[in-house]
Design a protein around this motif. Sequence first.
Motif, PDB file in Angstrom:
ATOM      1  N   THR A 235      -1.909  -1.016  -4.267  1.00  0.00           N
ATOM      2  CA  THR A 235      -2.774  -0.215  -4.441  1.00  0.00           C
ATOM      3  C   THR A 235      -2.413   1.043  -3.897  1.00  0.00           C
ATOM      4  O   THR A 235      -1.615   1.135  -2.668  1.00  0.00           O
ATOM      5  N   ASN A 236      -3.113   2.215  -4.270  1.00  0.00           N
ATOM      6  CA  ASN A 236      -2.876   3.364  -3.463  1.00  0.00           C
ATOM      7  C   ASN A 236      -4.292   3.897  -3.007  1.00  0.00           C
ATOM      8  O   ASN A 236      -4.544   4.925  -2.466  1.00  0.00           O
ATOM      9  N   ARG A 237      -5.246   3.069  -3.031  1.00  0.00           N
ATOM     10  CA  ARG A 237      -6.566   3.193  -2.279  1.00  0.00           C
ATOM     11  C   ARG A 237      -6.709   2.761  -0.778  1.00  0.00           C
ATOM     12  O   ARG A 237      -5.377   1.877  -0.543  1.00  0.00           O
TER      13      ARG A 237
ATOM     14  N   SER B 111       3.812  -1.004   3.733  1.00  0.00           N
ATOM     15  CA  SER B 111       3.436   0.392   3.290  1.00  0.00           C
ATOM     16  C   SER B 111       4.699   0.804   2.670  1.00  0.00           C
ATOM     17  O   SER B 111       5.759   1.168   3.417  1.00  0.00           O
ATOM     18  N   ALA B 112       4.549   1.383   1.453  1.00  0.00           N
ATOM     19  CA  ALA B 112       5.293   2.238   0.924  1.00  0.00           C
ATOM     20  C   ALA B 112       5.694   3.581   1.425  1.00  0.00           C
ATOM     21  O   ALA B 112       4.592   4.424   1.179  1.00  0.00           O
ATOM     22  N   PRO B 113       6.708   3.983   1.999  1.00  0.00           N
ATOM     23  CA  PRO B 113       6.749   5.399   2.673  1.00  0.00           C
ATOM     24  C   PRO B 113       6.656   6.525   1.766  1.00  0.00           C
ATOM     25  O   PRO B 113       7.242   6.578   0.461  1.00  0.00           O
ATOM     26  N   PRO B 114       5.797   7.370   1.922  1.00  0.00           N
ATOM     27  CA  PRO B 114       6.085   8.851   1.189  1.00  0.00           C
ATOM     28  C   PRO B 114       7.147   9.402   1.308  1.00  0.00           C
ATOM     29  O   PRO B 114       7.863   9.224   2.442  1.00  0.00           O
TER      30      PRO B 114
ATOM     31  N   ASP C  39      -1.183  -4.647 -10.054  1.00  0.00           N
ATOM     32  CA  ASP C  39      -1.087  -3.306  -9.501  1.00  0.00           C
ATOM     33  C   ASP C  39      -2.539  -2.937  -9.586  1.00  0.00           C
ATOM     34  O   ASP C  39      -3.366  -3.404 -10.363  1.00  0.00           O
ATOM     35  N   GLU C  40      -2.789  -1.764  -8.808  1.00  0.00           N
ATOM     36  CA  GLU C  40      -4.272  -1.253  -8.790  1.00  0.00           C
ATOM     37  C   GLU C  40      -5.255  -2.427  -8.704  1.00  0.00           C
ATOM     38  O   GLU C  40      -6.446  -2.386  -9.245  1.00  0.00           O
ATOM     39  N   ILE C  41      -5.004  -3.342  -7.308  1.00  0.00           N
ATOM     40  CA  ILE C  41      -5.811  -4.360  -7.248  1.00  0.00           C
ATOM     41  C   ILE C  41      -7.241  -4.022  -6.954  1.00  0.00           C
ATOM     42  O   ILE C  41      -8.266  -4.643  -6.938  1.00  0.00           O
ATOM     43  N   GLY C  42      -7.359  -2.635  -6.164  1.00  0.00           N
ATOM     44  CA  GLY C  42      -8.766  -2.299  -6.180  1.00  0.00           C
ATOM     45  C   GLY C  42      -9.780  -2.154  -7.287  1.00  0.00           C
ATOM     46  O   GLY C  42     -10.953  -1.871  -6.910  1.00  0.00           O
ATOM     47  N   GLU C  43      -9.179  -2.197  -8.454  1.00  0.00           N
ATOM     48  CA  GLU C  43      -9.911  -1.798  -9.805  1.00  0.00           C
ATOM     49  C   GLU C  43     -10.584  -3.154 -10.231  1.00  0.00           C
ATOM     50  O   GLU C  43     -11.446  -3.233 -11.027  1.00  0.00           O
ATOM     51  N   LEU C  44     -10.391  -4.240  -9.434  1.00  0.00           N
ATOM     52  CA  LEU C  44     -10.628  -5.597 -10.036  1.00  0.00           C
ATOM     53  C   LEU C  44     -12.187  -5.657  -9.883  1.00  0.00           C
ATOM     54  O   LEU C  44     -12.719  -5.485  -8.661  1.00  0.00           O
TER      55      LEU C  44
ATOM     56  N   GLU D  86       0.739  -1.160  -0.188  1.00  0.00           N
ATOM     57  CA  GLU D  86      -0.053  -0.013   0.000  1.00  0.00           C
ATOM     58  C   GLU D  86       0.876   1.418  -0.049  1.00  0.00           C
ATOM     59  O   GLU D  86       1.919   1.280   0.931  1.00  0.00           O
ATOM     60  N   GLY D  87       0.429   2.301  -0.511  1.00  0.00           N
ATOM     61  CA  GLY D  87       1.283   3.593  -0.926  1.00  0.00           C
ATOM     62  C   GLY D  87       0.649   4.437  -1.771  1.00  0.00           C
ATOM     63  O   GLY D  87      -0.220   4.208  -2.600  1.00  0.00           O
ATOM     64  N   GLU D  88       1.073   5.695  -1.579  1.00  0.00           N
ATOM     65  CA  GLU D  88       0.713   6.690  -2.463  1.00  0.00           C
ATOM     66  C   GLU D  88       1.015   6.675  -3.856  1.00  0.00           C
ATOM     67  O   GLU D  88       2.248   5.853  -4.104  1.00  0.00           O
ATOM     68  N   SER D  89       0.493   7.424  -4.813  1.00  0.00           N
ATOM     69  CA  SER D  89       0.890   7.205  -6.129  1.00  0.00           C
ATOM     70  C   SER D  89       2.374   7.829  -6.214  1.00  0.00           C
ATOM     71  O   SER D  89       2.718   8.679  -5.553  1.00  0.00           O
ATOM     72  N   GLY D  90       3.097   7.189  -7.199  1.00  0.00           N
ATOM     73  CA  GLY D  90       4.596   7.574  -7.080  1.00  0.00           C
ATOM     74  C   GLY D  90       5.470   7.028  -6.103  1.00  0.00           C
ATOM     75  O   GLY D  90       6.760   7.735  -6.149  1.00  0.00           O
ATOM     76  N   SER D  91       5.262   6.257  -5.185  1.00  0.00           N
ATOM     77  CA  SER D  91       6.125   5.806  -4.263  1.00  0.00           C
ATOM     78  C   SER D  91       6.973   4.491  -4.413  1.00  0.00           C
ATOM     79  O   SER D  91       7.751   4.158  -3.437  1.00  0.00           O
ATOM     80  N   GLY D  92       6.858   4.140  -5.630  1.00  0.00           N
ATOM     81  CA  GLY D  92       7.664   3.008  -6.060  1.00  0.00           C
ATOM     82  C   GLY D  92       7.009   1.756  -5.620  1.00  0.00           C
ATOM     83  O   GLY D  92       7.943   0.893  -5.530  1.00  0.00           O
ATOM     84  N   LYS D  93       5.885   1.403  -5.808  1.00  0.00           N
ATOM     85  CA  LYS D  93       4.980   0.140  -5.462  1.00  0.00           C
ATOM     86  C   LYS D  93       5.717  -1.034  -6.282  1.00  0.00           C
ATOM     87  O   LYS D  93       6.008  -2.265  -5.860  1.00  0.00           O
ATOM     88  N   GLU D  94       5.660  -0.694  -7.548  1.00  0.00           N
ATOM     89  CA  GLU D  94       6.239  -1.783  -8.592  1.00  0.00           C
ATOM     90  C   GLU D  94       7.562  -2.283  -8.386  1.00  0.00           C
ATOM     91  O   GLU D  94       8.142  -3.271  -8.519  1.00  0.00           O
TER      92      GLU D  94
END
Length: 490
Positions: free
Chosen positions: A296-298, A323-326, A255-260, A182-190
């Motif tokens: 997810t960023n949700r 948690s990917a830190p901001p 990625d973006e698992i909340g969109e399933l 989990e983490g905000e957009s742009g925080s390098g989750k992939e």
Amino acid sequence: MRSLPNHSSLDKPLLLLVDDDPLICDGLSLTLSGRFEVVTSQARSPCLQLLRQLRRAPDLALIDLGLPPLPHRPDEGFALIAELLRLSPGMRIVVLSGQSDEGNARHARTLGAAEFVGKPCHPAELQQVLERALAFHSVTGASGAGSAGDAGSPLIGSSPAIQKLWVQLRQYAELPFPVLIEGESGSGKEIIAARCLHHDTRRRNRPFLALNCAAISPNLVEATLFGYARGAFTGAIASKPGYFEDAGEGTLFLDEIGELPLEVQAKLLRVLENGDYQRLGETQRRVSQARIIAATNRDLRQEVKSGAFRADLYHRLSVCSISAPPLREMGNDKIVLLDHFRRIYAEQAQQAAFTLNDQATARWLAYDFPGNVRELRNIVIRLTTKHAGQVVDLARLESELDLPDEPLASAAPNGASGGETTSEAIVAAATRRLRQREPFSLDRLLAATERGYIEAALKLAHGNVSQAARLLGLHRTTLYNRMESSARED
């Protein structure tokens, strides 16, 4: 109007052009077609549908901010920037807009835009901007310089936030269980999924497949994940394996698992429980050996409460949660990342690196980077192209940052603090205002307050209308209606 790339031009960079003016679309398509393969759209929703039909993701996007249904406001353009990068994080985005005030430019860059160009712009100059954006390749944190943990780690820095992340990754890396990042957009989750939870484990020689669940049409998700048999649906002229089958004993990153879609969530849960799945149109039982990493960023807990995400799937995915830190929590690592990307992009540009003076360095450390590492990287790219080999002072740096405008006026009159105030305090403040006997309009006050909160929510949500609606306690459709009403009043 829209167009799809033809087979003869697949060797050219693919450029997505989004503007509500058909003359601009036609003119720029003709002008830029010698260098780029151009696909066009005139609004956000058709643009997203077009992306899902393309055989490859665009290398570049050139978009206007003032798109329908709000052509005189930048909200749709901001939302499109966020969604394009969500669907294709490696895409380079250039904004071409008549709404060229500095606040819009800064916010577009914060969301991830590489460049902001005001209209009108000479076609030759525009092509140079596009060429410059294309020249800088997206890089991961593959270098080990200044990184936490072992040499070669993609985790750049040594702040407590990075050290905590490193401990979690070491705990989970070799486990067979699913991981939720989990983490905000742009925080390098992939990057975390690909490098730390696959490449640096015993699965490194197995496949690593990544699927952005938001990037494909909902009615194709099931066939993409599980595969399909010949004749399973119109157009299925041959059987085809899905991502689970192709991943084998490797890693499948969702990625973006909340969109399933909910119906696919149920089938994913079955795979996670016992490995069982079936190709679409088949009865044969298949077993997946892949490790699942989701991101997810949700806030999936809120999605569960609203009924948009299955509670049982959430609990199964979040057994191991990271948690990917901001970037704002990473302290002096902002300087480490600055040095890392500055070196890389100076080498790509074959130019001397810029430096920051003392004031600019202090401002860099104090800045929150709401767009996280993606924003930092884009700022470094722009400073590299504009000020190679130079000393960047405070003024030059701040022109690239998304700094707040004047503080948002309080929603309640004269000092009332919004929802936490008592009705007596609001009444008292209103009484003081009305006693002044100055011209007053309640409608104007309420409209201005509403506009202020909508703009603030959109900014905090990085242009994502759904997230802004949640911040405001509104339904998405209600927020759109109020935005349209506000635009008509303007």
